[in-house]
Design a protein around this motif. Structure first.
Motif, short mmCIF file in Angstrom:
data_model
loop_
_atom_site.label_atom_id
_atom_site.label_comp_id
_atom_site.label_asym_id
_atom_site.label_seq_id
_atom_site.Cartn_x
_atom_site.Cartn_y
_atom_site.Cartn_z
N GLU A 1 0.85 -1.20 0.00
CA GLU A 1 0.00 0.00 0.00
C GLU A 1 0.88 1.25 0.00
OE1 GLU A 1 -3.44 1.86 2.85
OE2 GLU A 1 -2.99 -0.31 3.08
N LEU A 2 1.97 1.20 0.81
CA LEU A 2 2.87 2.35 0.89
C LEU A 2 3.54 2.62 -0.47
CD1 LEU A 2 4.57 2.03 4.39
CD2 LEU A 2 3.29 3.97 3.49
N GLN A 3 3.91 1.48 -1.12
CA GLN A 3 4.57 1.64 -2.43
C GLN A 3 3.64 2.34 -3.42
OE1 GLN A 3 5.82 -2.39 -3.25
NE2 GLN A 3 7.94 -1.98 -2.60
N GLU A 4 2.35 1.85 -3.34
CA GLU A 4 1.38 2.46 -4.27
C GLU A 4 1.19 3.95 -3.96
OE1 GLU A 4 -2.21 0.18 -4.28
OE2 GLU A 4 -1.24 -1.41 -5.48
N LYS A 5 1.14 4.19 -2.59
CA LYS A 5 0.97 5.58 -2.19
C LYS A 5 2.17 6.41 -2.65
CE LYS A 5 -2.65 5.76 0.86
NZ LYS A 5 -3.06 5.33 2.17
N GLU A 6 3.38 5.78 -2.52
CA GLU A 6 4.59 6.50 -2.95
C GLU A 6 4.52 6.83 -4.44
OE1 GLU A 6 8.19 4.30 -2.36
OE2 GLU A 6 9.43 6.01 -2.97
N LYS A 7 4.03 5.77 -5.20
CA LYS A 7 3.91 5.95 -6.65
C LYS A 7 2.98 7.12 -6.95
CE LYS A 7 3.26 2.46 -10.00
NZ LYS A 7 2.75 1.09 -10.12
N LEU A 8 1.83 7.02 -6.16
CA LEU A 8 0.82 8.07 -6.36
C LEU A 8 1.40 9.45 -6.04
CD1 LEU A 8 -2.16 7.66 -7.15
CD2 LEU A 8 -2.73 8.14 -4.76
N LEU A 9 2.20 9.43 -4.89
CA LEU A 9 2.79 10.70 -4.48
C LEU A 9 3.77 11.23 -5.55
CD1 LEU A 9 3.41 10.35 -0.67
CD2 LEU A 9 2.15 12.15 -1.83
N ASN A 10 4.56 10.22 -6.07
CA ASN A 10 5.51 10.61 -7.13
C ASN A 10 4.80 11.24 -8.32
OD1 ASN A 10 7.86 10.00 -5.87
ND2 ASN A 10 7.98 7.89 -6.65
N GLN A 11 3.70 10.51 -8.66
CA GLN A 11 2.92 11.01 -9.81
C GLN A 11 2.42 12.43 -9.53
OE1 GLN A 11 -0.07 8.16 -10.96
NE2 GLN A 11 -0.97 9.63 -12.40
N LEU A 12 1.86 12.53 -8.24
CA LEU A 12 1.34 13.86 -7.87
C LEU A 12 2.44 14.90 -7.91
CD1 LEU A 12 -1.13 13.21 -4.92
CD2 LEU A 12 -1.59 14.47 -7.02
N ALA A 13 3.65 14.41 -7.38
CA ALA A 13 4.78 15.36 -7.37
C ALA A 13 5.14 15.81 -8.77
CB ALA A 13 5.98 14.70 -6.70
N SER A 14 5.16 14.82 -9.74
CA SER A 14 5.56 15.21 -11.11
C SER A 14 4.49 16.11 -11.73
CB SER A 14 5.88 14.00 -11.97
OG SER A 14 4.73 13.49 -12.56
#
Ligand code: ADP
Length: 361
Positions: free
Chosen positions: A34-47
């Motif tokens: 779940e954290l990895q997905e959240k991180e991915k999501l965060l990365n996406q949001l960050a980009s």
């Protein structure tokens, strides 16, 4: 004293611990995923945020440009505004200046108008004085003309009278002279009498200007009686127009005009040569031309020949052409001359205009 767990209790405890650990690991894994997905999501949001930030920074840049442009524009408008205020001020000053000038001009115009009024009164007064003086001069000139006329007529009549007297003396001395000689003397009588009659007619026509007696007249008939009234020497050939035209005129006066022109032509050709008379129908008017084979009229005297008393002849009255002009003008027509050859042109309206029927003074 504490009781030691039994082996089965220990085993069950280990099993529970294992199960717990297994679940904990599973939960840990799930959380990790779940954290990895959240991180991915965060990365996406960050980009995405980065993109947006980039976009916003570009917009910000553009806005800064526009603000800069607007600031420039505002500065130049301020400058322009200052200039406008300045020129408005100048205009105000000019307006004031012009208003002052207009006032001054108005004052000057008023002064000019009153001066003009004054001058106009003076001019009227002078015109009246000039009129009075002109009338006096005309009166004096008339007396001079009458005196000159009388002197000239006396002088001119003396010549044919002495011819008559001499001829009569000869006839008295030679009562039995031959018929041919007698006829020659009678011809001299005729010529002398005709010359006197012509000179007296000229003076009378000049002195008393009568009203026109108008009637419909054939121009050829008037020409014929003019020619018949003149002694035409045998070496003079007069050619008349072929066609006839009817006009409204005073035939007696017109006959005097034609006689004068024919006599002048006979004198100009010295009793030998041709006189051509032409007539042209111009619908509402007619044009007559009298041309002769004489020497013509020199340019220096051409403008004077219609003046009263102007003559180049020893026994001329200088009235013939002046009378012609006055009669033609009384008919509402014109007379002019050109040379060489000498051609006199008369234009006459077929129906005389009403205003020309007013009696002459
Ligand atoms: P007059 O015949 O008594 O001299 P006019 O008024 O008839 O008076 O003529 C004025 C002058 O015009 C004449 O003296 C003459 O010099 C000139 N003139 C008139 N008709 C002719 C003509 N046909 N040819 C040349 N000269 C002319």
């Amino acid at each position: 004293m504490t009781q030691q767990p039994t082996a089965s209790e220990k085993k069950s405890l280990v099993e529970d611990l294992g199960a717990l650990t297994g679940r904990a690991f599973k939960e840990l894994d799930a959380t990790k995923t779940e954290l990895q997905e959240k991180e991915k999501l965060l990365n996406q949001l960050a980009s995405e945020s980065m993109e947006k930030i980039k976009e916003l920074s570009k917009i910000n840049h553009d806005l800064q440009d526009k603000v800069g442009f607007l600031l420039d524009m505002s500065a130049s408008m301020n400058k322009k505004n200052d200039e406008l205020v300045k020129s408005n001020h100048e205009l105000e000053q000019q307006k004031f200046h012009y208003n002052k000038m207009t006032m001054e001009l108005k004052e000057k115009l008023d002064r000019v108008l009153s001066k003009e009024k004054e001058l106009s009164m003076q001019r009227d007064f002078l015109a009246k004085q000039v009129d009075e003086k002109t009338q006096d001069l005309i009166k004096a000139a008339k007396f001079t003309v009458i005196g000159e006329l009388a002197a000239r007529l006396a002088h001119d009549l003396r010549n044919p009278l002495s011819i008559i007297k001499n001829t009569m003396d000869i006839m008295r001395i030679k009562p039995n002279m031959r018929v041919e000689e007698r006829l020659q003397h009678f011809t001299r009588f005729d010529r002398a009498v005709q010359r006197m009659a012509h000179q007296i007619d000229d003076v009378l026509n000049f002195v008393k200007r009568s009203d026109l007696i108008l009637q419909s007249t054939s121009i050829l008939t008037v020409l014929d009686s003019a020619i018949a009234g003149v002694m035409v020497p045998s070496d003079v050939d007069i050619s008349k127009p072929n066609s006839d035209i009817q006009i409204n005129c005073d035939s007696r006066k017109l006959e005097a005009v034609f006689s004068n022109l024919i006599i002048n032509s006979i004198q100009a050709i010295n009793d030998k040569g041709k006189i051509k008379i032409r007539v042209v129908d111009l619908e509402s008017s007619i044009q007559l031309e009298f041309e002769d084979t004489g020497p013509g009229i020199s340019a220096d005297i051409l403008p004077k020949i219609f003046d009263p008393l102007f003559t180049t002849k020893q026994t001329g009255t200088g009235l013939g052409l002046s009378i012609c002009k006055s009669i033609v003008e009384q008919h509402g027509g014109t007379i002019s001359v050109r040379s060489t050859p000498a051609i006199f042109t008369i234009r006459l309206p077929k129906n005389i205009p009403q205003k020309y029927e007013i009696p002459n003074s």
